[in-house]
Design a protein around this motif. Structure first.
Motif, PDB file in Angstrom:
ATOM      1  N   GLU A   4       0.831  -1.176   0.143  1.00  0.00           N
ATOM      2  CA  GLU A   4       0.188  -0.015   0.012  1.00  0.00           C
ATOM      3  C   GLU A   4       0.845   1.558   0.055  1.00  0.00           C
ATOM      4  O   GLU A   4       0.489   2.255  -0.440  1.00  0.00           O
ATOM      5  CB  GLU A   4      -0.880   0.017   1.167  1.00  0.00           C
ATOM      6  N   GLN A   5       2.120   1.173   0.640  1.00  0.00           N
ATOM      7  CA  GLN A   5       3.040   2.071   0.615  1.00  0.00           C
ATOM      8  C   GLN A   5       3.862   2.261  -0.498  1.00  0.00           C
ATOM      9  O   GLN A   5       4.625   3.144  -0.504  1.00  0.00           O
ATOM     10  CB  GLN A   5       3.666   1.940   1.965  1.00  0.00           C
ATOM     11  N   GLY A   6       3.640   1.514  -1.495  1.00  0.00           N
ATOM     12  CA  GLY A   6       4.382   1.856  -2.879  1.00  0.00           C
ATOM     13  C   GLY A   6       5.720   0.869  -2.801  1.00  0.00           C
ATOM     14  O   GLY A   6       6.454   1.369  -3.665  1.00  0.00           O
TER      15      GLY A   6
ATOM     16  N   ALA B 148       1.720  10.557  -5.016  1.00  0.00           N
ATOM     17  CA  ALA B 148       2.135  11.621  -4.143  1.00  0.00           C
ATOM     18  C   ALA B 148       1.592  10.885  -2.611  1.00  0.00           C
ATOM     19  O   ALA B 148       1.930  11.427  -1.664  1.00  0.00           O
ATOM     20  CB  ALA B 148       0.733  12.878  -4.330  1.00  0.00           C
ATOM     21  N   LEU B 149       0.672   9.965  -2.593  1.00  0.00           N
ATOM     22  CA  LEU B 149       0.257   9.284  -1.347  1.00  0.00           C
ATOM     23  C   LEU B 149       1.326   8.547  -0.842  1.00  0.00           C
ATOM     24  O   LEU B 149       1.223   8.229   0.392  1.00  0.00           O
ATOM     25  CB  LEU B 149      -1.088   8.424  -1.341  1.00  0.00           C
ATOM     26  N   THR B 150       2.199   7.943  -1.722  1.00  0.00           N
ATOM     27  CA  THR B 150       3.041   6.749  -1.293  1.00  0.00           C
ATOM     28  C   THR B 150       4.722   7.235  -1.292  1.00  0.00           C
ATOM     29  O   THR B 150       5.263   6.795  -0.684  1.00  0.00           O
ATOM     30  CB  THR B 150       2.909   5.584  -1.951  1.00  0.00           C
ATOM     31  N   THR B 151       4.797   8.426  -2.059  1.00  0.00           N
ATOM     32  CA  THR B 151       6.290   8.991  -1.747  1.00  0.00           C
ATOM     33  C   THR B 151       6.212  10.530  -1.186  1.00  0.00           C
ATOM     34  O   THR B 151       5.272  11.190  -0.957  1.00  0.00           O
ATOM     35  CB  THR B 151       6.660   9.018  -3.448  1.00  0.00           C
TER      36      THR B 151
ATOM     37  N   ILE C 163       5.806  17.083   0.159  1.00  0.00           N
ATOM     38  CA  ILE C 163       5.512  16.386   1.351  1.00  0.00           C
ATOM     39  C   ILE C 163       4.492  15.146   0.784  1.00  0.00           C
ATOM     40  O   ILE C 163       3.659  15.429   0.271  1.00  0.00           O
ATOM     41  CB  ILE C 163       4.907  17.224   2.334  1.00  0.00           C
ATOM     42  N   ASN C 164       4.796  14.019   1.451  1.00  0.00           N
ATOM     43  CA  ASN C 164       4.175  12.948   1.296  1.00  0.00           C
ATOM     44  C   ASN C 164       2.623  13.295   1.697  1.00  0.00           C
ATOM     45  O   ASN C 164       2.285  13.806   2.786  1.00  0.00           O
ATOM     46  CB  ASN C 164       4.584  11.721   2.088  1.00  0.00           C
TER      47      ASN C 164
ATOM     48  N   ARG D   3      -1.927  14.940   5.264  1.00  0.00           N
ATOM     49  CA  ARG D   3      -3.284  14.936   5.578  1.00  0.00           C
ATOM     50  C   ARG D   3      -3.447  14.291   7.124  1.00  0.00           C
ATOM     51  O   ARG D   3      -4.551  14.906   7.790  1.00  0.00           O
ATOM     52  CB  ARG D   3      -4.170  14.343   4.410  1.00  0.00           C
ATOM     53  N   ARG D   4      -2.731  13.404   7.328  1.00  0.00           N
ATOM     54  CA  ARG D   4      -2.767  12.790   8.843  1.00  0.00           C
ATOM     55  C   ARG D   4      -2.524  13.988   9.539  1.00  0.00           C
ATOM     56  O   ARG D   4      -2.525  13.557  10.945  1.00  0.00           O
ATOM     57  CB  ARG D   4      -2.081  11.538   8.765  1.00  0.00           C
ATOM     58  N   SER D   5      -1.632  14.728   9.296  1.00  0.00           N
ATOM     59  CA  SER D   5      -0.874  15.785  10.227  1.00  0.00           C
ATOM     60  C   SER D   5      -1.904  17.086  10.509  1.00  0.00           C
ATOM     61  O   SER D   5      -1.681  17.732  11.302  1.00  0.00           O
ATOM     62  CB  SER D   5       0.506  16.327   9.696  1.00  0.00           C
TER      63      SER D   5
END
Length: 749
Positions: free
Chosen positions: A70-72, A481-484, A562-563, A568-570
């Motif tokens: 999932e994280q690439g 962008a979501l994984t790197t 930024i990843n 978004r989690r931050s």
């Protein structure tokens, strides 16, 4: 509330760090080992992105590999023996899983000494590894390892969806396809025997009244029937497993691709139409695992039976093939016209489905405004359009079916007459038993040939459906962008440096040369007339839109570097209209972060001013929220959304008209808590109620996409005309009649 290591603690044995008596759970150690192995390949992972499987004390190899993919990354878990492990001397770091749920990193091996070199995941790379021999390792090692590497090329999850992509997905099930092919070939051979047996019964048993031959043939029939039943069951079972596995992978891929599409794409699409196009992909699945597979399986029958038909009668065999060929030709000729009409039918059905989806989604508005009759009128028009095209498609398809029927009847009946004629006029050419056997097998020859021709028609329809689905699922996604990207520690300092932004399809700039900066921990208010660009700024901060020019920096780092998941989690984000999922209040506040305790939930609810009404509910934090949040008020829903945002302890919070749906009492309660909520974090608050922004450190006034002024409330009242006009408008009851430019008042929020 620092939950950077959001993994349940493990009971039982625990590992120690070298820093005093601090204990770290084995699950955390195992995750840290995986993160360290991924870092060797340039992949930065965040432990907060990991979601544990229910019931797992420590993540299994399958769970770790799922997270890594999932994280690439590319990952594989496997069981390995010591003699193979000790030879892996030139391998990159390998994660070894231990029996207590923890792990270590194997960085090298020395085969001649019989040792492997392990490093503690909690220690830095500068710490020298420790040599461990087979005996010591066997006491703690499960025999399982996890291999990690950077993903090379396009995986199944990344490659564009096409017919070739589907075919590769099906061909991955080599074992199932092999078993299906073998069983189909065996069944094809077995299908020859019933006509042979019938021929023998007619020619030998009936003509010669041979009871012993009948008994022998009966035994053969029983044996062949048992084999055919068992093989047919096995083939159906294997086919079911094949289609289920393909369906599961397809469903996972579709959902992952859909949720990785940017928000901007969904905002431009009609939801019902979009879902209709996506779901059309299952027609391709049905075609590949259904009609296409069954037709090719029937071709096995054709290959086996056709030589036998020529053995029985070459004349009748050629007549059968000729009739079947004409049937196929008719089907091919009508493929184009039928496809065009079918495309119109599919489009009409998709538009009708969109109307149904929109009606159900907006049922509250429909009932409130008594729009039943008007929506019925729209539905009737769409249904009439579907019926017209369906009738046209049916009539078009009726022609080839009518033209095919004489040829089909010739195969099933005409061949019998010709065979009987040959039997009467040319004795010995075709026997009675042979004629009956030929009739039993003749239909099996025509069916695959006709099916092969019909595949052309199905293929065109399937490609249309595939094109519809691909038009959605092959859109540029946020996957990279979501994984790197970087995962810096967020503090909250913001800098807008010459930022310009235009929405897709728009001709004017939504943001024009925006320049301002605020230090970390600042409470910033954004005000302005409608369309001034306030919400656009919050969209850029959340990474919803990344196609801006200029520089937008968070703690000195360009936001685009930024990843996106980390970013978004931050953040904590509260919108004007927040969506709550079906589930309990506690589940909605934790929002997929099960590591938070009930104490964390209660603390967040208290900060948001939600604790008071939650405790009055019969089930408290376990109260179930229905779909659409119909069993709670708008103000209660808003406060739950604020609690959901603050529970993660974000260093930057965005409140976009977050208090607009609250009643005065609830708004006063939330505003009273804003100062406490904002302590130690950056707050960006968009509000048209200026009274809620009075205590902000800075207030940014915007107009037509540009920053007019930025200063505290008192300063803006003195020097900013737009701000003063908006303030006077909203507070005319305390200042008498409003003053200033009436045109500004008319346009104010």
């Amino acid at each position: 509330m620092n939950h950077s290591d959001n993994v349940p603690e493990v009971s039982g044995s625990q590992s120690h760090t070298d820093m005093g008596e601090e204990r770290v759970s084995p699950a955390i150690i195992r995750l840290r080992a995986v993160i360290a192995a991924a870092r060797f390949h340039g992949l930065e992972l965040d432990i907060r992105d990991f979601a544990a499987e229910p019931g797992e004390v420590s993540p299994s190899p399958a769970t770790l590999c799922r997270w890594l993919k999932e994280q690439g990354a590319a990952a594989k878990g496997m069981q390995i023996k010591w003699r193979y492990l000790v030879r892996m001397s030139n391998s990159p770091p390998i994660v070894l899983l231990f029996k207590d749920g923890s792990a270590a990193i194997m960085v090298n091996t020395t085969p001649d000494r019989g040792v492997v070199w392990l490093r503690d995941p909690l220690k830095g790379e500068e710490t020298p590894p420790v040599p461990v021999d087979e005996l010591r390792l066997s006491r703690i090692w499960t025999g399982e390892i996890v291999l990690v590497k950077a993903r090379e090329g396009q995986s199944e999850a990344d490659a564009p969806i096409s017919f070739a992509w589907f075919t590769k997905m099906v061909l991955r099930e080599k074992k199932s396809l092999r078993d299906i092919a073998l069983s189909s070939m065996t069944l094809s051979v077995l299908q020859i025997f019933p006509p042979l047996i019938v021929m023998q019964i007619i020619d030998k048993v009936i003509n010669y009244h041979s009871m012993s031959t009948l008994v022998a043939i009966t035994g053969m029939i029983v044996v062949f029937s048992v084999y055919e039943i068992l093989l047919s069951y096995a083939r159906r079972e294997v086919s079911l497993v094949l289609t289920t596995r393909v369906d599961s992978r397809l469903s996972l891929n579709i959902f992952n691709r859909l949720v990785s599409l940017p928000l901007e794409y969904f905002e431009r699409q009609q939801a019902g139409n979009l879902l209709g196009r996506v779901m059309a992909i299952y027609k391709v699945r049905d075609f590949l695992t259904g009609r296409l597979m069954s037709t090719f399986l029937d071709l096995f029958t054709l290959v086996v039976i056709l030589p036998f038909l020529f053995f029985l009668s070459s004349t009748l065999a050629w007549m059968t093939i000729g009739a079947a060929g004409f049937i196929g030709l008719i089907v091919v000729l009508f493929t184009g016209p039928v496809t065009k009409v079918m495309q119109h039918q599919l489009l009409a059905e998709r538009d009708r489905s969109a109307i149904l989806y929109e009606t159900v989604a907006g049922i509250r508005t429909l009932k409130t405004l008594a729009l039943e009759n008007s929506r019925k009128h729209v539905w009737d028009e769409m249904t009439a359009r579907v019926v017209r095209w369906k009738l046209a498609a049916g009539r078009m398809m009726n022609w080839p079916q009518t033209l095919v029927m004489p040829l089909d009847l010739f195969i099933s009946r005409g061949i019998l007459i010709v065979g009987a004629y040959l039997t009467l006029t040319s004795p010995g050419t075709v026997g009675v038993g042979a004629l009956v056997a030929f009739m039993m097998l003749g239909g099996r020859v025509a069916s695959p040939l006709v099916g092969l021709a019909k595949l052309m028609d199905d293929y065109t329809e399937v490609m249309t459906s595939l094109g519809d689905a691909a038009s959605v699922l092959n859109q540029p996604s946020e996957t990279v962008a979501l994984t790197t990207g970087m995962r810096p520690a967020i503090k909250g300092a913001l800098v807008f440096d010459g930022v310009n932004f235009t929405y897709p399809g728009a001709t004017s700039l939504a943001l024009k040369d925006v320049n301002f900066q605020i230090p970390a921990g600042t409470m910033l208010g954004l005000v302005g007339r409608s369309g001034s660009g306030k919400s656009t700024i919050t969209r850029l901060l959340q990474g919803v839109s990344r196609s801006y020019t200029g520089y937008l920096r968070l703690d000195g780092i360009d936001l685009r570097e930024i990843n996106l998941t980390h970013l978004r989690r931050s953040f904590g984000v509260v919108l004007q209209d927040n969506f709550l999922f079906r589930g309990t209040i506690r589940e909605n506040i934790t929002a997929g972060r099960p590591g938070y305790t009930i104490d964390d939930v209660m603390r967040a609810a208290r900060m948001a001013g939600a604790e008071e009404f939650i405790e009055r509910m019969p089930a408290g934090y376990e109260t179930f929220i229905e779909e659409g949040s119909t069993n709670i008020s708008g103000g209660q829903r808003q406060r739950l959304a604020i609690a959901r945002a603050v529970i993660t302890d974000p260093k930057l919070m965005i409140l976009d008209e977050a208090t607009s749906a609250l009643d005065p009492e609830s708004e006063a309660l939330v505003n009273a808590n804003l100062e406490r909520i904002g302590k130690g974090r950056t707050m960006v608050i968009v509000s048209h109620r200026l009274s809620s922004l009075v205590n902000c450190d800075q207030i940014c006034v915007m107009d037509k996409g540009s920053v007019v002024d930025i200063a505290p409330h008192d300063v803006l009242l003195e020097r900013c005309d737009i701000y003063r006009t908006l303030w006077m408008q909203q507070n005319r009851h305390t200042h008498g009649s409003a003053v200033g430019d009436t045109s500004l008042i008319a346009e104010g929020e």
